[in-house]
Design an enzyme around this catalytic site. Structure first.
Site, PDB file in Angstrom:
ATOM      1  N   ASP A 204       0.808  -1.230   0.000  1.00 41.48           N
ATOM      2  CA  ASP A 204       0.000   0.000   0.000  1.00 41.48           C
ATOM      3  C   ASP A 204       0.835   1.270   0.000  1.00 41.48           C
ATOM      4  O   ASP A 204       0.416   2.301   0.539  1.00 41.48           O
ATOM      5  CB  ASP A 204      -0.970   0.025   1.204  1.00 41.48           C
ATOM      6  CG  ASP A 204      -1.878  -1.187   1.215  1.00 41.48           C
ATOM      7  OD1 ASP A 204      -2.195  -1.701   0.131  1.00 41.48           O
ATOM      8  OD2 ASP A 204      -2.269  -1.628   2.316  1.00 41.48           O
TER       9      ASP A 204
ATOM     10  N   GLY B 249       1.558   3.017  -2.558  1.00 40.97           N
ATOM     11  CA  GLY B 249       1.095   3.955  -3.592  1.00 40.97           C
ATOM     12  C   GLY B 249       1.548   3.520  -4.980  1.00 40.97           C
ATOM     13  O   GLY B 249       1.667   4.341  -5.899  1.00 40.97           O
ATOM     14  N   LYS B 250       1.781   2.215  -5.126  1.00 42.35           N
ATOM     15  CA  LYS B 250       2.288   1.680  -6.410  1.00 42.35           C
ATOM     16  C   LYS B 250       1.347   2.011  -7.570  1.00 42.35           C
ATOM     17  O   LYS B 250       1.774   2.428  -8.637  1.00 42.35           O
ATOM     18  CB  LYS B 250       2.463   0.146  -6.300  1.00 42.35           C
ATOM     19  CG  LYS B 250       3.465  -0.263  -5.224  1.00 42.35           C
ATOM     20  CD  LYS B 250       3.525  -1.765  -5.052  1.00 42.35           C
ATOM     21  CE  LYS B 250       2.324  -2.379  -4.401  1.00 42.35           C
ATOM     22  NZ  LYS B 250       2.080  -2.007  -3.005  1.00 42.35           N
TER      23      LYS B 250
ATOM     24  N   GLY C 162      -4.575  -4.191  -3.792  1.00 42.85           N
ATOM     25  CA  GLY C 162      -5.564  -3.154  -4.100  1.00 42.85           C
ATOM     26  C   GLY C 162      -4.770  -1.918  -4.474  1.00 42.85           C
ATOM     27  O   GLY C 162      -4.119  -1.322  -3.620  1.00 42.85           O
ATOM     28  N   HIS C 163      -4.747  -1.592  -5.762  1.00 43.23           N
ATOM     29  CA  HIS C 163      -3.938  -0.469  -6.237  1.00 43.23           C
ATOM     30  C   HIS C 163      -4.859   0.686  -6.633  1.00 43.23           C
ATOM     31  O   HIS C 163      -5.697   0.539  -7.527  1.00 43.23           O
ATOM     32  CB  HIS C 163      -3.064  -0.910  -7.426  1.00 43.23           C
ATOM     33  CG  HIS C 163      -2.018  -1.909  -7.027  1.00 43.23           C
ATOM     34  ND1 HIS C 163      -1.084  -2.423  -7.893  1.00 43.23           N
ATOM     35  CD2 HIS C 163      -1.746  -2.482  -5.822  1.00 43.23           C
ATOM     36  CE1 HIS C 163      -0.299  -3.267  -7.244  1.00 43.23           C
ATOM     37  NE2 HIS C 163      -0.682  -3.334  -5.986  1.00 43.23           N
TER      38      HIS C 163
ATOM     39  N   GLN D 252       1.991  -5.986  -3.286  1.00 45.56           N
ATOM     40  CA  GLN D 252       2.423  -6.111  -1.894  1.00 45.56           C
ATOM     41  C   GLN D 252       3.708  -5.293  -1.685  1.00 45.56           C
ATOM     42  O   GLN D 252       3.945  -4.355  -2.418  1.00 45.56           O
ATOM     43  CB  GLN D 252       2.628  -7.584  -1.487  1.00 45.56           C
ATOM     44  CG  GLN D 252       1.337  -8.378  -1.354  1.00 45.56           C
ATOM     45  CD  GLN D 252       0.749  -8.830  -2.674  1.00 45.56           C
ATOM     46  OE1 GLN D 252       1.417  -9.475  -3.459  1.00 45.56           O
ATOM     47  NE2 GLN D 252      -0.499  -8.500  -2.935  1.00 45.56           N
TER      48      GLN D 252
ATOM     49  N   THR E 277      -9.666  -4.911   1.583  1.00 51.51           N
ATOM     50  CA  THR E 277     -10.532  -5.445   2.646  1.00 51.51           C
ATOM     51  C   THR E 277     -11.205  -4.363   3.472  1.00 51.51           C
ATOM     52  O   THR E 277     -12.085  -4.672   4.286  1.00 51.51           O
ATOM     53  CB  THR E 277      -9.703  -6.327   3.608  1.00 51.51           C
ATOM     54  OG1 THR E 277      -8.643  -5.508   4.130  1.00 51.51           O
ATOM     55  CG2 THR E 277      -9.111  -7.532   2.906  1.00 51.51           C
TER      56      THR E 277
HETATM   57  P1  GDP Z   1      -0.782   0.397  -3.552  1.00 57.47           P
HETATM   58  O1  GDP Z   1      -1.371  -0.896  -3.089  1.00 57.47           O
HETATM   59  O2  GDP Z   1       0.706   0.470  -3.327  1.00 57.47           O
HETATM   60  O3  GDP Z   1      -1.149   0.762  -4.958  1.00 57.47           O
HETATM   61  O4  GDP Z   1      -1.403   1.532  -2.595  1.00 57.47           O
HETATM   62  P2  GDP Z   1      -2.947   1.650  -2.159  1.00 57.47           P
HETATM   63  O5  GDP Z   1      -3.709   2.160  -3.301  1.00 57.47           O
HETATM   64  O6  GDP Z   1      -3.417   0.415  -1.500  1.00 57.47           O
HETATM   65  O7  GDP Z   1      -2.826   2.714  -1.001  1.00 57.47           O
HETATM   66  C1  GDP Z   1      -2.313   3.986  -1.206  1.00 57.47           C
HETATM   67  C2  GDP Z   1      -3.381   5.007  -0.787  1.00 57.47           C
HETATM   68  O8  GDP Z   1      -2.797   6.279  -0.644  1.00 57.47           O
HETATM   69  C3  GDP Z   1      -4.462   5.186  -1.835  1.00 57.47           C
HETATM   70  O9  GDP Z   1      -5.663   5.497  -1.197  1.00 57.47           O
HETATM   71  C4  GDP Z   1      -3.963   6.366  -2.652  1.00 57.47           C
HETATM   72  O10 GDP Z   1      -5.009   7.085  -3.297  1.00 57.47           O
HETATM   73  C5  GDP Z   1      -3.342   7.197  -1.576  1.00 57.47           C
HETATM   74  N1  GDP Z   1      -2.182   8.009  -1.984  1.00 57.47           N
HETATM   75  C6  GDP Z   1      -1.197   7.704  -2.869  1.00 57.47           C
HETATM   76  N2  GDP Z   1      -0.265   8.677  -2.864  1.00 57.47           N
HETATM   77  C7  GDP Z   1      -0.669   9.602  -1.985  1.00 57.47           C
HETATM   78  C8  GDP Z   1      -0.109  10.838  -1.519  1.00 57.47           C
HETATM   79  O11 GDP Z   1       0.965  11.267  -1.909  1.00 57.47           O
HETATM   80  N3  GDP Z   1      -0.821  11.508  -0.564  1.00 57.47           N
HETATM   81  C9  GDP Z   1      -2.017  11.068  -0.080  1.00 57.47           C
HETATM   82  N4  GDP Z   1      -2.631  11.794   0.835  1.00 57.47           N
HETATM   83  N5  GDP Z   1      -2.565   9.907  -0.501  1.00 57.47           N
HETATM   84  C10 GDP Z   1      -1.891   9.198  -1.419  1.00 57.47           C
HETATM   85  P1  IMO Z   2      -0.916  -4.146  -2.301  1.00 55.61           P
HETATM   86  O1  IMO Z   2      -0.464  -4.669  -3.639  1.00 55.61           O
HETATM   87  C1  IMO Z   2      -1.009  -4.602   2.031  1.00 55.61           C
HETATM   88  C2  IMO Z   2      -1.043  -8.686   3.590  1.00 55.61           C
HETATM   89  C3  IMO Z   2      -2.301  -9.149   4.299  1.00 55.61           C
HETATM   90  C4  IMO Z   2      -1.705 -10.156   5.270  1.00 55.61           C
HETATM   91  C5  IMO Z   2      -0.591 -10.790   4.463  1.00 55.61           C
HETATM   92  C6  IMO Z   2      -0.976 -12.091   3.783  1.00 55.61           C
HETATM   93  O2  IMO Z   2      -2.201  -3.425  -2.332  1.00 55.61           O
HETATM   94  O3  IMO Z   2       0.193  -3.374  -1.642  1.00 55.61           O
HETATM   95  P2  IMO Z   2      -2.540 -12.804   1.765  1.00 55.61           P
HETATM   96  O4  IMO Z   2      -3.902 -12.346   1.362  1.00 55.61           O
HETATM   97  O5  IMO Z   2      -1.498 -12.542   0.746  1.00 55.61           O
HETATM   98  O6  IMO Z   2      -2.540 -14.207   2.255  1.00 55.61           O
HETATM   99  O7  IMO Z   2      -2.176 -11.906   3.053  1.00 55.61           O
HETATM  100  O8  IMO Z   2      -0.232  -9.843   3.466  1.00 55.61           O
HETATM  101  N1  IMO Z   2      -1.262  -8.170   2.218  1.00 55.61           N
HETATM  102  C7  IMO Z   2      -1.209  -6.874   1.907  1.00 55.61           C
HETATM  103  N2  IMO Z   2      -1.033  -5.784   2.671  1.00 55.61           N
HETATM  104  N3  IMO Z   2      -1.108  -4.474   0.688  1.00 55.61           N
HETATM  105  C8  IMO Z   2      -1.246  -5.557  -0.102  1.00 55.61           C
HETATM  106  O9  IMO Z   2      -1.209  -5.488  -1.457  1.00 55.61           O
HETATM  107  C9  IMO Z   2      -1.356  -6.827   0.498  1.00 55.61           C
HETATM  108  N4  IMO Z   2      -1.524  -8.087   0.033  1.00 55.61           N
HETATM  109  C10 IMO Z   2      -1.452  -8.889   1.094  1.00 55.61           C
HETATM  110  O10 IMO Z   2      -2.936  -8.096   4.947  1.00 55.61           O
HETATM  111  O11 IMO Z   2      -1.111  -9.474   6.348  1.00 55.61           O
HETATM  112 MG    MG Z   3      -2.889  -1.565  -1.816  1.00 57.67          MG
END
Ligand code: GDP
Ligand code: IMO
Ligand code: MG
Length: 423
Positions: free
Chosen positions: A13, A15-16, A40-41, A224, A301
């Site tokens: 998470d 911010g990929k 979840g991206h 991840q 989730t």
């Molecule tokens: P990923 O799984 O690495 O793609 O990241 P996620 O999307 O799960 O989580 C990143 C969260 O941070 C998302 O809700 C984005 O919209 C938000 N986000 C990304 N970059 C920034 C930033 O620079 N500032 C803020 N406030 N939110 C950001």
């Molecule tokens: P993105 O790509 C954050 C965490 C789960 C749990 C562990 C194992 O959005 O960064 P799994 O479902 O793989 O058996 O879970 O890994 N986890 C993540 N945490 N971002 C993710 O993906 C994750 N994918 C799995 O919360 O701790």
């Molecule tokens: Mg994510």
């Protein structure tokens, strides 16, 4: 030809999704190499927020080809929902989305097994997203899995039945209460399979090899984060794939000597969702503030994410394991308004100070050693050049760069595509 990788350096998470979307204009192909719908991206532009789980984050750019590589595990049910989400936006996924025949399928019974395994673990549960990731990779390495390419053959449903029956027996073996109606789940699954059969299946390693020969540029998108890597993460509280740079080679069939830049992405603080050690976790007002301002809830989730100070020891470890060439720092805006910021530069462990990740990160006596830096007060979300950032934020970045010995190339100051500063 240009093959670069982008991957998370923390517990996911980072911010990929946002940065892959931002960078896609520079690439011909975006390719996911591991993980599945546990990811979840999030992407934001034109006032709309999109969350992708399996589909690469380049899908909204009209010219980019998006490849789901052999290292990815696909749940047709979730994939179908993602495609339906794209239908609203006129995305031409029939041409722009290619799926490796060698990618493994997540069956409904894999999800049930995930739930049974977690329930049986009780307090020691991993905190899995329950998307069936672990059981699917277990079947892959156990040589029992069903792959996307199998769907092109008549007998795939026989293979399916055999495997699903075996899974049912395994679920009973766990002897825990998992309620389900397999007929209903299978109906949904078979319908979804028909939908994905309408997409293009490819031998993705061949496709990418040819693309490289033709001089196309490729960005491999990780899922991840490095601390969730099956080998190098905080085992057993990890996911079931190699989230680190080597995973891109095995998950796409791209040779290591073809890879040029490795972009490592991290938040200006740290978050984690699910169980497992997190030395710099905060339980005070500072952690609550990060969670609130940063909207720290899981994109898959909806679970609240645990928050804490930036752990530079862990970051340096991830930089080393991945061979990161450029850093990208996200969510700097979330730290605006803190008078002081702490960063972890070592750990106290077994009565001594250590500068590396110990084998047992959850040891009772492991305590972070912090360096305190000055915070910044300004709203930075409208700033569009590195020079204009507050001096104390620049000092924070310099401290990180000196510690991990890699330069920060992008600073992100908000969730929108536009809120990105390239140095
Ligand atoms: P990923 O799984 O690495 O793609 O990241 P996620 O999307 O799960 O989580 C990143 C969260 O941070 C998302 O809700 C984005 O919209 C938000 N986000 C990304 N970059 C920034 C930033 O620079 N500032 C803020 N406030 N939110 C950001
Ligand atoms: P993105 O790509 C954050 C965490 C789960 C749990 C562990 C194992 O959005 O960064 P799994 O479902 O793989 O058996 O879970 O890994 N986890 C993540 N945490 N971002 C993710 O993906 C994750 N994918 C799995 O919360 O701790
Ligand atoms: Mg994510």
């Amino acid at each position: 030809m240009n093959v670069n990788l982008l991957l998370g350096l923390q517990w996911g998470d980072e911010g990929k999704g946002k940065i892959v979307d931002y960078l896609t204009k520079e690439y011909d192909i975006i390719a996911r190499f591991q993980g599945g719908p546990n990811a979840g991206h999030t992407l934001e532009f034109n006032g709309i927020k999109h969350v992708l789980h399996t589909i690469p984050s380049g899908i909204f750019h009209p010219k980019a080809i998006n490849v789901v590589g052999n290292g990815v595990v696909i749940d047709p049910v979730i994939f179908k929902k993602e495609l339906e989400g794209l239908d609203k936006y006129d995305v031409n996924y029939k041409d722009a989305l290619l799926i490796s025949r060698k990618a493994h399928l997540i069956l409904p019974t894999h999800r049930l097994l995930d739930a049974a395994s977690e329930t049986a673990k009780g307090k020691a549960k991993i905190g899995s997203t329950l998307k069936g990731i672990g059981p699917t990779y277990m079947d892959k390495t156990g040589r029992n899995g069903i792959r996307v390419g199998d769907l092109e053959f008549e007998d795939w449903k026989d293979k399916y039945r055999q495997l699903a029956d075996k899974h049912e027996a395994m679920i009973n073996f766990y002897n825990v209460d998992v309620q389900y109606d397999l007929n209903e789940l299978e109906e949904e699954f078979f319908e979804a399979v028909e939908k994905i059969k309408g997409l293009q299946f490819i031998d993705s390693e061949e496709y990418l090899f040819k693309a490289m020969k033709d001089g196309k540029s490729i960005l491999a998108e990780g899922a991840q984060g490095s601390l969730l890597d099956i080998d190098f993460g905080t085992y057993p509280f990890v996911t079931s794939s190699n989230t680190t740079a080597a995973g891109a080679c095995t998950g796409l069939g791209i040779a290591p000597n073809k890879i040029q830049q490795v972009y490592g992405i991290f938040k200006a603080y740290t978050t984690r969702v699910g169980s497992g050690p997190f030395p710099t976790e905060l339980f005070d007002k500072h952690g609550k503030r990060m969670a609130k301002v940063g909207h720290e809830f899981g994109a898959t989730t909806g679970r609240p994410r645990r928050c804490g100070w930036l752990d530079l020891v862990a970051l340096k470890y991830a930089v080393q394991v991945n061979g990161v060439t450029d850093l990208m720092m996200m969510k700097a805006d979330v730290l605006s308004g803190f008078n002081e910021l702490k960063v972890c530069t070592a750990y106290h462990y077994n009565g001594e100070e250590i500068d590396h990740l110990p084998y047992n990160l959850s040891a009772e006596d492991l305590k972070p050693v912090y360096k305190t830096l000055k915070g910044w007060q300004e709203d930075i979300t409208k700033i569009n050049s590195f020079e204009k950032l507050p001096q104390t934020l620049k000092d924070y970045i310099t401290f990180i760069e000196d510690f991990v010995e890699v330069k920060v190339k992008i600073v992100s100051v908000g969730p929108d595509r536009k809120e990105t500063i390239m140095r």
